[in-house]
Design a protein around this motif. Structure first.
Motif, PDB file in Angstrom:
ATOM      1  N   ARG A   1      -0.596  -6.245  -7.406  1.00  0.00           N
ATOM      2  CA  ARG A   1      -0.734  -5.245  -6.563  1.00  0.00           C
ATOM      3  C   ARG A   1      -0.401  -6.015  -5.205  1.00  0.00           C
ATOM      4  NH1 ARG A   1      -4.194  -4.171  -2.472  1.00  0.00           N
ATOM      5  NH2 ARG A   1      -5.462  -6.064  -2.710  1.00  0.00           N
ATOM      6  N   LEU A   2      -0.542  -7.162  -4.858  1.00  0.00           N
ATOM      7  CA  LEU A   2       0.003  -7.471  -3.469  1.00  0.00           C
ATOM      8  C   LEU A   2       1.648  -7.508  -3.493  1.00  0.00           C
ATOM      9  CD1 LEU A   2      -2.638 -10.482  -2.996  1.00  0.00           C
ATOM     10  CD2 LEU A   2      -2.207  -8.444  -1.453  1.00  0.00           C
ATOM     11  N   ALA A   3       2.002  -7.630  -4.696  1.00  0.00           N
ATOM     12  CA  ALA A   3       3.572  -8.026  -4.815  1.00  0.00           C
ATOM     13  C   ALA A   3       4.169  -6.341  -4.487  1.00  0.00           C
ATOM     14  CB  ALA A   3       4.016  -8.471  -6.105  1.00  0.00           C
ATOM     15  N   GLY A   4       3.486  -5.395  -5.231  1.00  0.00           N
ATOM     16  CA  GLY A   4       3.846  -4.094  -4.857  1.00  0.00           C
ATOM     17  C   GLY A   4       3.616  -3.749  -3.358  1.00  0.00           C
ATOM     18  N   MET A   5       2.711  -4.183  -2.847  1.00  0.00           N
ATOM     19  CA  MET A   5       2.305  -3.981  -1.420  1.00  0.00           C
ATOM     20  C   MET A   5       3.562  -4.494  -0.676  1.00  0.00           C
ATOM     21  SD  MET A   5      -0.781  -4.485   1.132  1.00  0.00           S
ATOM     22  CE  MET A   5      -2.133  -4.453  -0.072  1.00  0.00           C
ATOM     23  N   ALA A   6       3.843  -5.756  -0.858  1.00  0.00           N
ATOM     24  CA  ALA A   6       4.940  -6.358  -0.153  1.00  0.00           C
ATOM     25  C   ALA A   6       6.089  -5.872  -0.198  1.00  0.00           C
ATOM     26  CB  ALA A   6       4.928  -7.879  -0.507  1.00  0.00           C
ATOM     27  N   GLY A   7       6.476  -5.320  -1.483  1.00  0.00           N
ATOM     28  CA  GLY A   7       7.795  -4.528  -1.581  1.00  0.00           C
ATOM     29  C   GLY A   7       7.760  -3.292  -0.750  1.00  0.00           C
ATOM     30  N   ALA A   8       6.752  -2.647  -1.108  1.00  0.00           N
ATOM     31  CA  ALA A   8       7.033  -0.982  -0.534  1.00  0.00           C
ATOM     32  C   ALA A   8       6.779  -1.174   0.986  1.00  0.00           C
ATOM     33  CB  ALA A   8       5.563  -0.283  -1.286  1.00  0.00           C
ATOM     34  N   VAL A   9       5.759  -1.937   1.587  1.00  0.00           N
ATOM     35  CA  VAL A   9       5.390  -1.845   2.910  1.00  0.00           C
ATOM     36  C   VAL A   9       6.523  -2.815   3.804  1.00  0.00           C
ATOM     37  CG1 VAL A   9       3.690  -2.466   4.721  1.00  0.00           C
ATOM     38  CG2 VAL A   9       3.078  -1.077   2.577  1.00  0.00           C
ATOM     39  N   LEU A  10       6.364  -3.913   3.047  1.00  0.00           N
ATOM     40  CA  LEU A  10       7.347  -4.810   3.947  1.00  0.00           C
ATOM     41  C   LEU A  10       8.874  -4.977   3.502  1.00  0.00           C
ATOM     42  CD1 LEU A  10       4.569  -7.514   3.932  1.00  0.00           C
ATOM     43  CD2 LEU A  10       4.891  -6.052   5.764  1.00  0.00           C
ATOM     44  N   GLY A  11       8.953  -4.320   2.494  1.00  0.00           N
ATOM     45  CA  GLY A  11      10.420  -4.389   2.089  1.00  0.00           C
ATOM     46  C   GLY A  11      10.991  -5.699   1.393  1.00  0.00           C
ATOM     47  N   TRP A  12       9.899  -6.652   1.008  1.00  0.00           N
ATOM     48  CA  TRP A  12      10.065  -7.977   0.500  1.00  0.00           C
ATOM     49  C   TRP A  12      10.511  -7.787  -1.009  1.00  0.00           C
ATOM     50  CZ3 TRP A  12       5.734 -11.605   1.645  1.00  0.00           C
ATOM     51  CH2 TRP A  12       5.414 -11.987   2.960  1.00  0.00           C
ATOM     52  N   PRO A  13      11.591  -8.351  -1.294  1.00  0.00           N
ATOM     53  CA  PRO A  13      11.755  -8.491  -2.680  1.00  0.00           C
ATOM     54  C   PRO A  13      10.938  -9.571  -3.434  1.00  0.00           C
ATOM     55  CG  PRO A  13      13.532  -9.926  -1.591  1.00  0.00           C
ATOM     56  CD  PRO A  13      12.726  -9.290  -0.525  1.00  0.00           C
ATOM     57  N   PRO A  14      10.836  -9.455  -4.797  1.00  0.00           N
ATOM     58  CA  PRO A  14       9.868 -10.323  -5.597  1.00  0.00           C
ATOM     59  C   PRO A  14       9.978 -11.780  -5.249  1.00  0.00           C
ATOM     60  CG  PRO A  14      10.899  -8.639  -7.055  1.00  0.00           C
ATOM     61  CD  PRO A  14      11.583  -8.431  -5.853  1.00  0.00           C
ATOM     62  N   ASP A  15      11.148 -12.277  -5.047  1.00  0.00           N
ATOM     63  CA  ASP A  15      11.251 -13.716  -4.695  1.00  0.00           C
ATOM     64  C   ASP A  15      10.639 -14.001  -3.325  1.00  0.00           C
ATOM     65  OD1 ASP A  15      13.754 -12.459  -3.644  1.00  0.00           O
ATOM     66  OD2 ASP A  15      14.462 -14.477  -3.153  1.00  0.00           O
TER      67      ASP A  15
ATOM     68  N   LEU B   1       0.413 -14.072   3.279  1.00  0.00           N
ATOM     69  CA  LEU B   1      -0.129 -12.922   2.774  1.00  0.00           C
ATOM     70  C   LEU B   1      -1.273 -12.620   3.442  1.00  0.00           C
ATOM     71  CD1 LEU B   1       0.924 -13.767  -0.942  1.00  0.00           C
ATOM     72  CD2 LEU B   1       1.871 -12.161   0.703  1.00  0.00           C
ATOM     73  N   HIS B   2      -2.336 -13.375   3.613  1.00  0.00           N
ATOM     74  CA  HIS B   2      -3.473 -12.996   4.159  1.00  0.00           C
ATOM     75  C   HIS B   2      -3.265 -12.447   5.798  1.00  0.00           C
ATOM     76  CE1 HIS B   2      -7.605 -12.965   5.228  1.00  0.00           C
ATOM     77  NE2 HIS B   2      -7.388 -13.567   6.561  1.00  0.00           N
ATOM     78  N   GLY B   3      -2.420 -13.198   6.369  1.00  0.00           N
ATOM     79  CA  GLY B   3      -2.373 -12.643   7.807  1.00  0.00           C
ATOM     80  C   GLY B   3      -1.717 -11.283   7.783  1.00  0.00           C
ATOM     81  N   LEU B   4      -0.540 -11.152   6.814  1.00  0.00           N
ATOM     82  CA  LEU B   4      -0.026  -9.820   6.740  1.00  0.00           C
ATOM     83  C   LEU B   4      -0.937  -8.540   6.425  1.00  0.00           C
ATOM     84  CD1 LEU B   4       3.275 -10.819   5.437  1.00  0.00           C
ATOM     85  CD2 LEU B   4       2.985  -9.905   7.669  1.00  0.00           C
ATOM     86  N   VAL B   5      -1.817  -9.116   5.484  1.00  0.00           N
ATOM     87  CA  VAL B   5      -2.740  -7.955   4.765  1.00  0.00           C
ATOM     88  C   VAL B   5      -3.607  -7.562   5.983  1.00  0.00           C
ATOM     89  CG1 VAL B   5      -4.628  -7.391   3.274  1.00  0.00           C
ATOM     90  CG2 VAL B   5      -2.402  -8.478   2.387  1.00  0.00           C
ATOM     91  N   ALA B   6      -4.205  -8.600   6.849  1.00  0.00           N
ATOM     92  CA  ALA B   6      -5.048  -8.460   7.651  1.00  0.00           C
ATOM     93  C   ALA B   6      -4.578  -7.771   8.871  1.00  0.00           C
ATOM     94  CB  ALA B   6      -5.612  -9.667   8.266  1.00  0.00           C
ATOM     95  N   ALA B   7      -3.343  -7.884   9.310  1.00  0.00           N
ATOM     96  CA  ALA B   7      -2.748  -7.236  10.424  1.00  0.00           C
ATOM     97  C   ALA B   7      -2.246  -5.826   9.981  1.00  0.00           C
ATOM     98  CB  ALA B   7      -1.262  -7.745  10.720  1.00  0.00           C
ATOM     99  N   LEU B   8      -2.004  -5.351   8.633  1.00  0.00           N
ATOM    100  CA  LEU B   8      -1.760  -4.041   8.240  1.00  0.00           C
ATOM    101  C   LEU B   8      -2.981  -3.371   8.297  1.00  0.00           C
ATOM    102  CD1 LEU B   8       1.006  -5.003   5.764  1.00  0.00           C
ATOM    103  CD2 LEU B   8       1.138  -3.833   7.994  1.00  0.00           C
ATOM    104  N   THR B   9      -4.193  -4.064   7.744  1.00  0.00           N
ATOM    105  CA  THR B   9      -5.388  -3.276   7.527  1.00  0.00           C
ATOM    106  C   THR B   9      -6.211  -3.462   8.697  1.00  0.00           C
ATOM    107  OG1 THR B   9      -6.569  -5.319   6.629  1.00  0.00           O
ATOM    108  CG2 THR B   9      -5.288  -3.653   5.177  1.00  0.00           C
TER     109      THR B   9
END
Length: 66
Positions: free
Chosen positions: A9-23, A33-41
């Protein structure tokens, strides 16, 4: 939810919202990851309660939308 499900779920969010590739996701630290999720939410800001109606009404009077 299992670790694998949560990681997916987090990998999908990172890809969709942040444009991060899996690596990029898998190289990120848990703190990143916690900082990004906290900032986005908005988590952790302490002001997540809705505005009181009186405050909202006063703001609408002060700043009408045309």
């Amino acid at each position: 939810m299992t670790f694998a499900e949560e990681a997916g779920r987090l990998a999908g969010m990172a890809g969709a919202v942040l444009g991060w590739p899996p690596d990029r996701f898998w190289r990120a630290t848990p703190a990143e990851l916690h900082g990004l999720v906290a900032a986005l939410t908005g988590a952790g800001r302490g002001g997540s309660d809705p505005l009181p109606r009186a405050t909202l009404a006063r703001l609408r009077e002060m700043f009408p939308d045309g």
